[in-house]
Motif scaffolding. Sequence first.
Motif, mmCIF file in Angstrom:
data_model
loop_
_atom_site.group_PDB
_atom_site.id
_atom_site.type_symbol
_atom_site.label_atom_id
_atom_site.label_comp_id
_atom_site.label_asym_id
_atom_site.label_seq_id
_atom_site.Cartn_x
_atom_site.Cartn_y
_atom_site.Cartn_z
ATOM 1 N N VAL A 64 0.873 -1.176 0.000
ATOM 2 C CA VAL A 64 0.000 0.000 0.000
ATOM 3 C C VAL A 64 0.909 1.225 0.000
ATOM 4 O O VAL A 64 1.160 1.852 1.029
ATOM 5 N N SER A 65 1.450 1.532 -1.174
ATOM 6 C CA SER A 65 2.416 2.625 -1.278
ATOM 7 C C SER A 65 2.520 3.132 -2.711
ATOM 8 O O SER A 65 2.228 2.416 -3.666
ATOM 9 N N LYS A 66 2.970 4.380 -2.816
ATOM 10 C CA LYS A 66 3.224 4.970 -4.136
ATOM 11 C C LYS A 66 4.324 4.216 -4.884
ATOM 12 O O LYS A 66 4.152 3.914 -6.073
ATOM 13 N N PRO A 67 5.457 3.866 -4.234
ATOM 14 C CA PRO A 67 6.479 3.120 -4.985
ATOM 15 C C PRO A 67 5.965 1.788 -5.543
ATOM 16 O O PRO A 67 6.336 1.407 -6.661
ATOM 17 N N CYS A 68 5.128 1.102 -4.794
ATOM 18 C CA CYS A 68 4.587 -0.165 -5.291
ATOM 19 C C CYS A 68 3.665 0.078 -6.486
ATOM 20 O O CYS A 68 3.754 -0.626 -7.488
ATOM 21 N N ALA A 69 2.804 1.077 -6.396
ATOM 22 C CA ALA A 69 1.896 1.394 -7.511
ATOM 23 C C ALA A 69 2.684 1.755 -8.765
ATOM 24 O O ALA A 69 2.351 1.318 -9.873
ATOM 25 N N ARG A 70 3.745 2.541 -8.602
ATOM 26 C CA ARG A 70 4.570 2.939 -9.744
ATOM 27 C C ARG A 70 5.261 1.720 -10.371
ATOM 28 O O ARG A 70 5.283 1.579 -11.591
ATOM 29 N N ALA A 71 5.830 0.857 -9.532
ATOM 30 C CA ALA A 71 6.503 -0.344 -10.049
ATOM 31 C C ALA A 71 5.512 -1.247 -10.770
ATOM 32 O O ALA A 71 5.817 -1.803 -11.837
ATOM 33 N N MET A 72 4.326 -1.402 -10.202
ATOM 34 C CA MET A 72 3.304 -2.234 -10.844
ATOM 35 C C MET A 72 2.955 -1.698 -12.230
ATOM 36 O O MET A 72 2.878 -2.455 -13.199
ATOM 37 N N ALA A 73 2.745 -0.383 -12.330
ATOM 38 C CA ALA A 73 2.362 0.210 -13.617
ATOM 39 C C ALA A 73 3.496 0.102 -14.639
ATOM 40 O O ALA A 73 3.274 -0.297 -15.785
#
Length: 171
Positions: free
Chosen positions: A72-81
């Motif tokens: 639940v984080s911005k870095p995880c969302a960015r890596a996923m995208a």
Amino acid sequence: MEAVKELIEVAGQNGWTIGSAESLTAGLFSATIASCPGASAVLKGGYVTYFTEMKERMLDVPALLIERFGVVSKPCARAMALNAQRLMDVDFAVSFTGNAGPSAMEGKPAGLVYCAVAKREGTVFDFRFQWDGLARNEIRARVVADMVANTLTIMKEESEWQKRQQLRPQK
């Protein structure tokens, strides 16, 4: 639904493809796009990575990133995208990760969601949402609707930029 139709239209007019990397939405974004006629021309597919290990295995999200920042984080969302864009070879990849509740997760409150849109050339736009007092499925539906709108805005801006580039005189 109008925004979904418009997103499909803008993507189709520009020859763009879309993919997704979904956690808390569990495929709802892709299903929403697929519910409209014309989706098959632009929606390439999506990853549903509900478990943390699936983000690592299917999307190559580094375990160290997850250990440091959480899912639940911005870095995880960015890596996923970014990784979904690369792995699916799409023009736009949209990611969703967060906590739909009902209780805290990773010390983060229910209703906290991070999303990102990665474009083919590597540009990433990230988004943070916090919805309090909503049920799980209301949060999921809201974030999908908001990300359809955000992705559409990004696509329209990209389309306008490309048109301006074509109108520039050649030197």
